[in-house]
Design a protein around this motif. Structure first.
Motif, PDB file in Angstrom:
ATOM      1  N   TYR A  56       0.770  -1.305   0.189  1.00  0.00           N
ATOM      2  CA  TYR A  56      -0.122  -0.177  -0.108  1.00  0.00           C
ATOM      3  C   TYR A  56       1.168   1.123  -0.058  1.00  0.00           C
ATOM      4  O   TYR A  56       0.208   2.354  -0.294  1.00  0.00           O
ATOM      5  CB  TYR A  56      -0.962   0.087   1.386  1.00  0.00           C
ATOM      6  N   GLY A  57       2.265   1.095   0.392  1.00  0.00           N
ATOM      7  CA  GLY A  57       2.851   2.400   0.381  1.00  0.00           C
ATOM      8  C   GLY A  57       4.147   2.443   0.785  1.00  0.00           C
ATOM      9  O   GLY A  57       4.644   1.411   1.508  1.00  0.00           O
ATOM     10  N   LEU A  58       4.884   3.551   1.223  1.00  0.00           N
ATOM     11  CA  LEU A  58       6.141   3.725   1.787  1.00  0.00           C
ATOM     12  C   LEU A  58       6.049   4.501   3.008  1.00  0.00           C
ATOM     13  O   LEU A  58       5.437   5.598   3.215  1.00  0.00           O
ATOM     14  CB  LEU A  58       7.195   4.121   0.757  1.00  0.00           C
ATOM     15  N   LEU A  59       6.524   4.004   4.080  1.00  0.00           N
ATOM     16  CA  LEU A  59       6.451   4.697   5.380  1.00  0.00           C
ATOM     17  C   LEU A  59       7.593   5.366   5.641  1.00  0.00           C
ATOM     18  O   LEU A  59       8.887   4.763   5.336  1.00  0.00           O
ATOM     19  CB  LEU A  59       6.364   3.556   6.607  1.00  0.00           C
ATOM     20  N   VAL A  60       7.539   6.729   5.806  1.00  0.00           N
ATOM     21  CA  VAL A  60       8.968   7.666   5.837  1.00  0.00           C
ATOM     22  C   VAL A  60       8.922   8.493   7.017  1.00  0.00           C
ATOM     23  O   VAL A  60       7.845   8.733   7.657  1.00  0.00           O
ATOM     24  CB  VAL A  60       8.986   8.632   4.548  1.00  0.00           C
ATOM     25  N   SER A  61      10.180   8.555   7.694  1.00  0.00           N
ATOM     26  CA  SER A  61       9.864   9.510   8.772  1.00  0.00           C
ATOM     27  C   SER A  61      10.765  10.993   8.545  1.00  0.00           C
ATOM     28  O   SER A  61      11.518  10.881   7.668  1.00  0.00           O
ATOM     29  CB  SER A  61      11.066   8.934   9.983  1.00  0.00           C
ATOM     30  N   VAL A  62      10.259  11.604   9.247  1.00  0.00           N
ATOM     31  CA  VAL A  62      10.666  13.218   9.095  1.00  0.00           C
ATOM     32  C   VAL A  62      11.225  13.861  10.425  1.00  0.00           C
ATOM     33  O   VAL A  62      10.238  13.842  11.430  1.00  0.00           O
ATOM     34  CB  VAL A  62       9.546  14.341   8.209  1.00  0.00           C
ATOM     35  N   PRO A  63      12.317  14.335  10.754  1.00  0.00           N
ATOM     36  CA  PRO A  63      12.456  14.993  11.994  1.00  0.00           C
ATOM     37  C   PRO A  63      11.558  16.002  12.347  1.00  0.00           C
ATOM     38  O   PRO A  63      11.361  16.922  11.344  1.00  0.00           O
ATOM     39  CB  PRO A  63      14.048  15.488  11.658  1.00  0.00           C
ATOM     40  N   ASP A  64      11.196  16.199  13.520  1.00  0.00           N
ATOM     41  CA  ASP A  64      10.216  17.257  13.887  1.00  0.00           C
ATOM     42  C   ASP A  64      10.654  17.703  15.256  1.00  0.00           C
ATOM     43  O   ASP A  64      10.206  17.300  16.164  1.00  0.00           O
ATOM     44  CB  ASP A  64       8.767  16.600  13.994  1.00  0.00           C
ATOM     45  N   GLY A  65      11.494  18.571  15.485  1.00  0.00           N
ATOM     46  CA  GLY A  65      12.122  19.169  16.409  1.00  0.00           C
ATOM     47  C   GLY A  65      12.874  17.911  17.276  1.00  0.00           C
ATOM     48  O   GLY A  65      13.742  17.341  16.519  1.00  0.00           O
ATOM     49  N   ASP A  66      12.307  17.726  18.384  1.00  0.00           N
ATOM     50  CA  ASP A  66      13.086  16.859  19.126  1.00  0.00           C
ATOM     51  C   ASP A  66      12.479  15.426  19.022  1.00  0.00           C
ATOM     52  O   ASP A  66      12.853  14.418  19.746  1.00  0.00           O
ATOM     53  CB  ASP A  66      12.877  16.944  20.659  1.00  0.00           C
ATOM     54  N   SER A  67      11.580  15.154  18.332  1.00  0.00           N
ATOM     55  CA  SER A  67      10.794  14.153  17.946  1.00  0.00           C
ATOM     56  C   SER A  67      10.738  13.718  16.462  1.00  0.00           C
ATOM     57  O   SER A  67      11.340  14.376  15.489  1.00  0.00           O
ATOM     58  CB  SER A  67       9.448  14.080  18.471  1.00  0.00           C
ATOM     59  N   THR A  68      10.333  12.579  16.000  1.00  0.00           N
ATOM     60  CA  THR A  68       9.955  12.670  14.577  1.00  0.00           C
ATOM     61  C   THR A  68       8.590  12.146  14.168  1.00  0.00           C
ATOM     62  O   THR A  68       7.733  11.427  14.953  1.00  0.00           O
ATOM     63  CB  THR A  68      10.778  10.955  14.287  1.00  0.00           C
ATOM     64  N   ALA A  69       8.304  12.497  13.087  1.00  0.00           N
ATOM     65  CA  ALA A  69       6.770  12.389  12.604  1.00  0.00           C
ATOM     66  C   ALA A  69       6.949  11.363  11.364  1.00  0.00           C
ATOM     67  O   ALA A  69       8.042  11.314  10.669  1.00  0.00           O
ATOM     68  CB  ALA A  69       6.547  13.783  12.022  1.00  0.00           C
ATOM     69  N   CYS A  70       5.851  10.541  11.265  1.00  0.00           N
ATOM     70  CA  CYS A  70       5.913   9.434  10.151  1.00  0.00           C
ATOM     71  C   CYS A  70       4.879   9.949   9.191  1.00  0.00           C
ATOM     72  O   CYS A  70       3.657  10.184   9.734  1.00  0.00           O
ATOM     73  CB  CYS A  70       5.803   8.058  10.909  1.00  0.00           C
ATOM     74  N   TYR A  71       5.072   9.586   8.151  1.00  0.00           N
ATOM     75  CA  TYR A  71       4.080   9.832   7.052  1.00  0.00           C
ATOM     76  C   TYR A  71       4.064   8.488   6.045  1.00  0.00           C
ATOM     77  O   TYR A  71       5.049   7.987   5.848  1.00  0.00           O
ATOM     78  CB  TYR A  71       4.424  10.857   6.152  1.00  0.00           C
ATOM     79  N   ARG A  72       2.644   8.271   5.400  1.00  0.00           N
ATOM     80  CA  ARG A  72       2.720   7.229   4.554  1.00  0.00           C
ATOM     81  C   ARG A  72       2.644   7.731   3.293  1.00  0.00           C
ATOM     82  O   ARG A  72       1.410   8.552   2.920  1.00  0.00           O
ATOM     83  CB  ARG A  72       1.624   6.136   4.903  1.00  0.00           C
ATOM     84  N   LEU A  73       3.316   7.422   2.181  1.00  0.00           N
ATOM     85  CA  LEU A  73       3.186   7.677   0.808  1.00  0.00           C
ATOM     86  C   LEU A  73       2.509   6.456   0.280  1.00  0.00           C
ATOM     87  O   LEU A  73       3.165   5.505   0.153  1.00  0.00           O
ATOM     88  CB  LEU A  73       4.427   8.084   0.385  1.00  0.00           C
ATOM     89  N   CYS A  74       1.455   6.807  -0.310  1.00  0.00           N
ATOM     90  CA  CYS A  74       0.417   5.680  -0.590  1.00  0.00           C
ATOM     91  C   CYS A  74       0.461   5.386  -2.032  1.00  0.00           C
ATOM     92  O   CYS A  74       0.829   6.240  -3.071  1.00  0.00           O
ATOM     93  CB  CYS A  74      -1.000   5.718  -0.302  1.00  0.00           C
ATOM     94  N   PHE A  75       0.780   3.953  -2.447  1.00  0.00           N
ATOM     95  CA  PHE A  75       0.766   3.573  -3.770  1.00  0.00           C
ATOM     96  C   PHE A  75      -0.586   3.644  -4.352  1.00  0.00           C
ATOM     97  O   PHE A  75      -1.614   3.015  -3.964  1.00  0.00           O
ATOM     98  CB  PHE A  75       1.249   2.107  -4.068  1.00  0.00           C
ATOM     99  N   THR A  76      -0.653   4.216  -5.421  1.00  0.00           N
ATOM    100  CA  THR A  76      -2.195   4.274  -6.228  1.00  0.00           C
ATOM    101  C   THR A  76      -1.737   3.561  -7.884  1.00  0.00           C
ATOM    102  O   THR A  76      -1.475   4.438  -8.478  1.00  0.00           O
ATOM    103  CB  THR A  76      -2.810   5.602  -6.103  1.00  0.00           C
ATOM    104  N   PRO A  77      -2.619   2.467  -7.943  1.00  0.00           N
ATOM    105  CA  PRO A  77      -3.201   1.600  -6.995  1.00  0.00           C
ATOM    106  C   PRO A  77      -2.133   0.794  -6.233  1.00  0.00           C
ATOM    107  O   PRO A  77      -1.050   1.094  -6.519  1.00  0.00           O
ATOM    108  CB  PRO A  77      -3.890   0.598  -8.038  1.00  0.00           C
ATOM    109  N   PRO A  78      -2.716  -0.092  -5.212  1.00  0.00           N
ATOM    110  CA  PRO A  78      -1.653  -0.946  -4.619  1.00  0.00           C
ATOM    111  C   PRO A  78      -0.825  -1.754  -5.466  1.00  0.00           C
ATOM    112  O   PRO A  78      -1.118  -2.218  -6.432  1.00  0.00           O
ATOM    113  CB  PRO A  78      -2.439  -1.558  -3.575  1.00  0.00           C
ATOM    114  N   LEU A  79       0.358  -1.985  -4.878  1.00  0.00           N
ATOM    115  CA  LEU A  79       1.269  -2.731  -5.630  1.00  0.00           C
ATOM    116  C   LEU A  79       0.679  -4.126  -6.010  1.00  0.00           C
ATOM    117  O   LEU A  79       0.031  -4.754  -4.910  1.00  0.00           O
ATOM    118  CB  LEU A  79       2.853  -3.099  -5.092  1.00  0.00           C
TER     119      LEU A  79
END
Length: 273
Positions: free
Chosen positions: A228-251
């Motif tokens: 369904y997608g790729l989970l990526v992390s992004v530095p967010d101050g002292d913590s880390t935010a995670c986002y999912r980049l979704c494949f359309t359509p799923p693999l």
């Protein structure tokens, strides 16, 4: 979208990660090789004379997710409880063929002699997460990206939870294992080690185009991969935010993933031809 609990469970029982089998009145058996058939019955690969191969038992098969990278989140552990019965004859040979799809172990050639396949028919399936399940927040508008990832969704993975989550048997049987699970680790390692200059700016462009506010020097890092997608992390101050980049359509398989990523990773070569 993201994998359902049933899909995560089916992916784990079809993985090559050794299982721990808890047997009534016996010590837990660790390092058990296994596979699964199309209905999700767990197939344990044992030696003749092993405790698991001596007769019917009520068992609990436990298989933990192994994150692909040191900094990747884990999906937890699946637990499949049911009746374990040694197979013989045609049933054993059919089970050996099912195991060989994901685990082409040489001992499968010895089924019926020194190797015994034990079938576990699920009566209860649960998932014990190591962390919160990904939470899909409001979806920003998707960028135009030649059909590869859709817009990102927020992943709420910072709060751990340890509740055992029940999975309906009908949902479990009807779910499919992830078709790219076997290549997740080598694929992500290869991306990080050899394709960072192409990948990181691309991931950044996807997030920025979808409305995620990123500092100029911030580059997202890939964490997990599924159909369904790729989970990526992004530095967010002292913590880390995670986002999912979704494949359309799923693999729909490994070749589909390679076909979609080729223009991203090798566009600089194409530009020179």
């Amino acid at each position: 979208m993201q994998p359902s609990r049933a899909e995560l469970a089916r992916t784990l029982v079809s993985s090559t990660t050794p299982a721990t089998v808890v047997v009534e009145d016996l010590s837990p058996v660790t390092g058990v090789r296994h596979g699964a058939d199309d209905d999700g019955r767990v197939l344990l690969l044992c030696h003749r004379g092993d405790p698991l191969a001596t007769g019917p038992h009520d068992v609990c098969v436990q298989i933990a997710d192994e994150p692909p990278l040191p900094f990747s989140p884990g999906w937890g552990q699946v637990r499949v409880s049911g009746r374990a019965t040694p197979l013989g004859g045609n049933a054993a040979r059919t089970a050996a063929d099912s195991i060989a799809v994901t685990l082409p172990d040489p001992d499968l050639l010895d089924v019926g002699h020194h190797t015994v396949i034990v079938e576990v028919v699920p009566s209860r399936v649960t998932l014990l997460p190591r962390r919160a399940e990904p939470h899909e927040g409001p979806r920003p508008p998707a960028p135009a990206t030649s059909g590869w990832p859709d817009g990102p969704v927020t992943d709420g993975s910072s709060v751990g939870r340890h509740d055992e989550l029940a999975i309906g048997l009908a949902d479990y049987r009807s779910a499919d294992p992830d078709p790219v699970a076997a290549m997740e680790r080598p694929f992500l390692v290869d991306l990080v080690d050899h394709h960072g200059p192409q990948l990181y700016p691309f991931l950044r462009r996807q997030l920025v185009a979808s409305g995620v506010d990123l500092p100029a020097d911030c580059l997202p890092c890939p964490l997990r991969l599924d159909r369904y997608g790729l989970l990526v992390s992004v530095p967010d101050g002292d913590s880390t935010a995670c986002y999912r980049l979704c494949f359309t359509p799923p693999l729909d398989g490994q070749q589909d993933l390679l076909d979609r990523l080729h223009p991203v990773l090798f566009h600089h070569r194409c530009d020179h031809h």
